[in-house]
Design an enzyme around this catalytic site. Structure first.
Site, PDB file in Angstrom:
ATOM      1  N   LYS A 176      -4.572  -0.634  -3.466  1.00  0.00           N
ATOM      2  CA  LYS A 176      -3.723   0.197  -2.624  1.00  0.00           C
ATOM      3  C   LYS A 176      -2.354   0.285  -3.279  1.00  0.00           C
ATOM      4  O   LYS A 176      -1.658  -0.719  -3.430  1.00  0.00           O
ATOM      5  CB  LYS A 176      -3.612  -0.407  -1.226  1.00  0.00           C
ATOM      6  CG  LYS A 176      -2.722   0.388  -0.302  1.00  0.00           C
ATOM      7  CD  LYS A 176      -2.741  -0.177   1.103  1.00  0.00           C
ATOM      8  CE  LYS A 176      -1.825   0.612   2.014  1.00  0.00           C
ATOM      9  NZ  LYS A 176      -1.805   0.070   3.377  1.00  0.00           N
ATOM     10  N   LYS A 229      -6.869   3.701  -3.080  1.00  0.00           N
ATOM     11  CA  LYS A 229      -6.045   4.500  -2.180  1.00  0.00           C
ATOM     12  C   LYS A 229      -4.671   4.705  -2.758  1.00  0.00           C
ATOM     13  O   LYS A 229      -4.090   3.726  -3.232  1.00  0.00           O
ATOM     14  CB  LYS A 229      -5.962   3.763  -0.839  1.00  0.00           C
ATOM     15  CG  LYS A 229      -5.019   4.345   0.169  1.00  0.00           C
ATOM     16  CD  LYS A 229      -4.923   3.451   1.361  1.00  0.00           C
ATOM     17  CE  LYS A 229      -3.835   4.004   2.258  1.00  0.00           C
ATOM     18  NZ  LYS A 229      -3.494   3.132   3.320  1.00  0.00           N
TER      19      LYS A 229
END
Ligand code: PBG
Ligand code: ZN
Length: 305
Positions: A176, A229
């Site tokens: 992330k 992500k």
């Protein structure tokens, strides 16, 4: 017949924001078509989820009260726990993934406990584990830790196993990145940090190899699915990781990516349907088994037409 990649509604997961209160269906200004719902108004969107035949939903709770320890995140009657119970009772066929992170629940808006201006990694782990257990007790089918604290997958796995939930899978937000693409989400989830940024725990967008190490560490700790992500600017990371590592990959097509498509489409500058299908297909082609996207309901319909 010769097409290499074919999108299916079951590949898609729809993020859903639920908030305290009654009769609420608030539009999120920076995310046209996305709303915050109170629990009593969830059925109207859950009917659409059911009809779309998608893989599941990803639930985000917005509590009425926040405090430094994010207590509502693991309260038995917290907003997310109540939403999960409601959905499981009324729509048992809908697969519920819950986001596990404190930032929507903390008064300072950070994903972990803080001391001064420092984010406390290890002290946060028991709170995340408690949150995961309480949401699974409420009926969640899968937990998705998004906080990026080191060691949280192991802490959550142990806590779930000890509570009799050895079968509940963990989808780890492993790679992330500290991204400007999360801007609209922070409006939707009321989770913008009150000071500083998330760079001490989220990843530097410049680092692809580090992403592979983060993914490997989460798998070692017991992750069943790993996530990259945001999506579009990081498809190279997804592709490389999914070629190297044999585990199901998820990708999060985040709020800022959605906002850009919606804004350009609203201006008549792009063909929304074609752009969305092209983007989602690219994510699957790059290696994603699961695509979390605000376009899920439209995408599912367009897959079928
Ligand atoms: C919370 C969380 C964020 C997103 C998912 N879970 C935001 C953040 O880290 O600030 C982003 C989702 C999106 O932008 O659509 N940790
Ligand atoms: Zn967070």
């Amino acid at each position: 017949m010769m097409q290499e990649t074919r999108l299916h509604p079951k590949d898609l997961v729809y993020p859903l924001f639920v908030m305290e209160g009654e009769q609420i269906r608030n539009p999120v200004a920076s995310m046209p078509g996305v709303f915050q719902y109170s629990v009593d108004r969830l059925p109207e969107i859950l009917e659409q989820v059911k009809t779309a035949g998608i893989g599941g939903i990803m639930l985000f709770g917005i509590p009425a009260c926040k405090d430094p320890l994010g207590s509502e995140a693991y309260a038995e009657h917290g907003i997310t726990q109540r939403a999960v119970r409601f959905i499981k009772e009324k729509y048992p066929e809908i697969y519920i993934i819950v986001d596990v992170c404190l930032c929507e629940y903390t008064s300072h808006g950070h994903c972990g406990m803080v001391c001064g201006e420092e984010i406390l990694n290890d002290e946060t782990l028991p709170l995340l584990a408690k949150m995961a257990v309480s949401l699974v007790e409420a009926g969640a089918d899968m937990v998705a830790p998004s906080d990026m604290m080191d060691g949280r997958v192991e802490a959550i796995r142990q806590a779930l196993d000890q509570s009799g939930f050895a079968q509940t899978p963990i989808m780890a937000y492993s790679a992330k990145f500290a991204s400007a693409y999360y801007g609209p989400f922070r409006d939707a989830a009321h989770s913008a940090p009150g000071f500083g940024d998330r760079k001490s725990y989220q990843m530097d967008p410049a680092n692809g190899k580090e992403a592979l190490r983060e993914i490997a560490a989460d798998i070692e700790e017991g992750a069943d699915i790993v996530m990259v992500k945001p999506a579009l600017a990081y498809l190279d990371v997804l592709k490389e990781a999914s070629l190297q590592i044999d585990i199901p990959f998820a990708v999060y097509n985040v709020s800022g990516e959605y906002a850009m498509v919606k804004a350009a489409a609203a201006n008549g500058w792009i063909d929304e349907r074609r752009i969305v299908m092209e983007n989602l297909t690219a994510m699957k082609r790059a290696g994603a088994k699961i695509i979390i996207t605000y376009h899920a309901l439209d995408g599912a319909r367009w897959c079928r037409e």
